[in-house]
Scaffold this active site. Structure first.
Site, PDB file in Angstrom:
ATOM      1  N   CYS A  94       0.848  -1.189   0.000  1.00  0.00           N
ATOM      2  CA  CYS A  94       0.000   0.000   0.000  1.00  0.00           C
ATOM      3  C   CYS A  94       0.889   1.246   0.000  1.00  0.00           C
ATOM      4  O   CYS A  94       1.300   1.736   1.055  1.00  0.00           O
ATOM      5  CB  CYS A  94      -0.939   0.000   1.210  1.00  0.00           C
ATOM      6  SG  CYS A  94      -2.114   1.360   1.219  1.00  0.00           S
ATOM      7  N   GLU A 397     -22.656   4.968  -0.344  1.00  0.00           N
ATOM      8  CA  GLU A 397     -23.037   3.598  -0.051  1.00  0.00           C
ATOM      9  C   GLU A 397     -21.890   2.633  -0.346  1.00  0.00           C
ATOM     10  O   GLU A 397     -21.687   1.658   0.373  1.00  0.00           O
ATOM     11  CB  GLU A 397     -24.280   3.218  -0.859  1.00  0.00           C
ATOM     12  CG  GLU A 397     -25.542   3.923  -0.403  1.00  0.00           C
ATOM     13  CD  GLU A 397     -25.856   3.656   1.055  1.00  0.00           C
ATOM     14  OE1 GLU A 397     -25.660   2.515   1.511  1.00  0.00           O
ATOM     15  OE2 GLU A 397     -26.277   4.589   1.754  1.00  0.00           O
TER      16      GLU A 397
END
Length: 427
Positions: A94, A397
């Protein structure tokens, strides 16, 4: 009577609309306040916070926990904390989090030489390598023997309190990698080659600086937010200008630190590149016992242990778990629980009182594939991993789904680590 009813209905509807606007205004103000605090204290708003801004209740809980484990009182010195976070982020390649914690590591006085790779770190930190990679990829392998090795390593041994804080940081950053890749934050990340004022930067440059503010929910008042950001940035630049006028900076040393920081390679912190997630339920691996929540749960066991050994962190983590499951969402409570329990299932954790047929009934195949990939091997999502079922969702969402993934994974890793610690303590 009909006319009268209509007259009464109109002001009632108006009141509801006003109430809704007040709620939305309150949420916007909450996000603006959080961002302004970040600007004043750090000089920037990181991309992760921008993504989470559509859920300010959760964002506040997340930032509170992260600030506590990385900056507040605790047994580990600050450079150790950021270096451990860097080690955790490197397990999933990452770049975003590796860069962020490399910068913070230097900012709190860390030795630049440690950023050359794990072999340059002190032996005590290198001892964390095994439990770091196991928790990241196959947490069910976490054993009492790993804890014993760390606590009885002679002069390099860890105290129980230090180990608990280290485990919390590892689990926090592993799960945060899932969120970063799930929201494509790492894909958009480009390291800053040089800082503009001679001070090691804290966060990567934001897309918002280039006019890209799609990561923020539309409910945010962007005009107000930008004004606050600009004002805080101007004040910060004035303070830094005064500071530079009164101090003599060792520019050569700073440039060397920046050069090393910007090119911190995650692979230099990985000792076993072949270790990765494997299916827990493979037939040839039946000797691995299923982790049954009825035998060791967060509520009955993990919470009390971690809170006793690392004061108050249990309450902060518990607040995160609760806030993510109670966030306003179009998803039903049953679907949220299906997501949570499915993630725990693929990591070897089972609930005896849950019907796992609900997972297949509530989660479409593409959504299951996406959830599993983000939870178990997030760096593989650099290539498309069938996120088709998420496309119709609103940005907030989709972020909510990624928040559920992150928190379920965080709790799973903590359960494995804390159970191993408990087994060591009662052995």
């Amino acid at each position: 009577m009909i006319i009268c009813a209509n007259k009464m209905e109109y002001p009632l509807r108006t009141q509801c609309q006003r109430a809704h606007k007040q709620v939305m205004s309150g949420e916007t103000e909450r996000v603006s306040l959080l961002f302004t605090k970040a600007l004043v204290s750090r000089g920037s708003v990181d991309a992760v916070s921008q993504q989470m801004a559509s859920h300010p209740q959760y964002l506040e809980s997340f930032l509170r926990t992260q600030h506590y484990i990385l900056h507040m009182d605790g047994p580990l010195p600050l450079p150790y904390r950021h270096y451990i976070a860097l080690m955790a982020a490197a397990q999933h390649h990452c770049n975003y989090l590796v860069y962020l914690h490399s910068a913070q590591f230097l900012r709190v006085g860390g030795d630049p030489l440690w950023l050359q790779g794990l072999q340059a770190a002190p032996p005590r930190l290198r001892l964390l390598d095994h439990i770091n990679k196991v928790l990241a990829h196959q947490p069910w392998l976490t054993a009492c023997s790993h804890i014993q090795t760390l606590l009885k390593a002679g002069e390099q041994c860890w105290s129980l309190a230090e180990l608990v804080q280290a485990v919390v940081i590892l689990a926090h950053c592993h799960s945060l990698c899932s969120f970063v890749f799930g929201c494509d934050t790492d894909a958009d990340f480009v390291p800053l080659p040089k800082s503009t004022n001679g001070v090691p930067p804290i966060f990567c440059p934001l897309d918002a600086a280039n006019g890209n503010t799609n990561s923020l929910d539309s409910s945010c008042d962007m005009v107000c937010l930008k004004e606050r950001i600009q004002k805080s940035q101007e004040e910060r630049e004035k303070r830094e200008e005064l500071l530079l006028q009164t101090q003599t900076l060792q520019q050569t040393d700073i440039e060397e630190e920046e050069e090393m920081m910007c090119f911190t390679d995650p692979t230099h912190f990985i000792t076993d590149p072949d270790l990765c997630y494997q299916e827990f339920a493979r037939r040839e691996q039946e000797h691995f016992q299923v982790f049954r929540v009825q035998d060791y749960s967060w509520e009955d066991h993990g919470f009390s242990l971690v809170n006793r050994l690392y004061s108050d962190i249990g309450h902060l983590l518990d607040d995160r778990f609760r806030s993510v499951t109670t966030l306003p969402s179009t998803h039903s409570p049953d679907l949220k629980r299906a997501v949570w329990n499915y993630i725990h299932c693929v990591l070897g954790i089972r609930y005896d009182d849950y019907d796992y047929g609900e997972v297949n009934r509530l989660l479409e195949r593409d959504l299951k594939m996406y959830i599993k990939a983000v939870a178990c091997f997030p760096d593989a999502t650099k290539t498309p991993v069938c996120p088709l079922s998420l496309a119709p969702l609103k940005p907030s969402e989709r972020i909510h789904v990624n928040l559920l993934i992150m928190e379920a994974r965080l709790q799973a890793e903590l359960l494995y680590a804390l159970r191993a610690i408990t087994q060591y303590m009662i052995a």
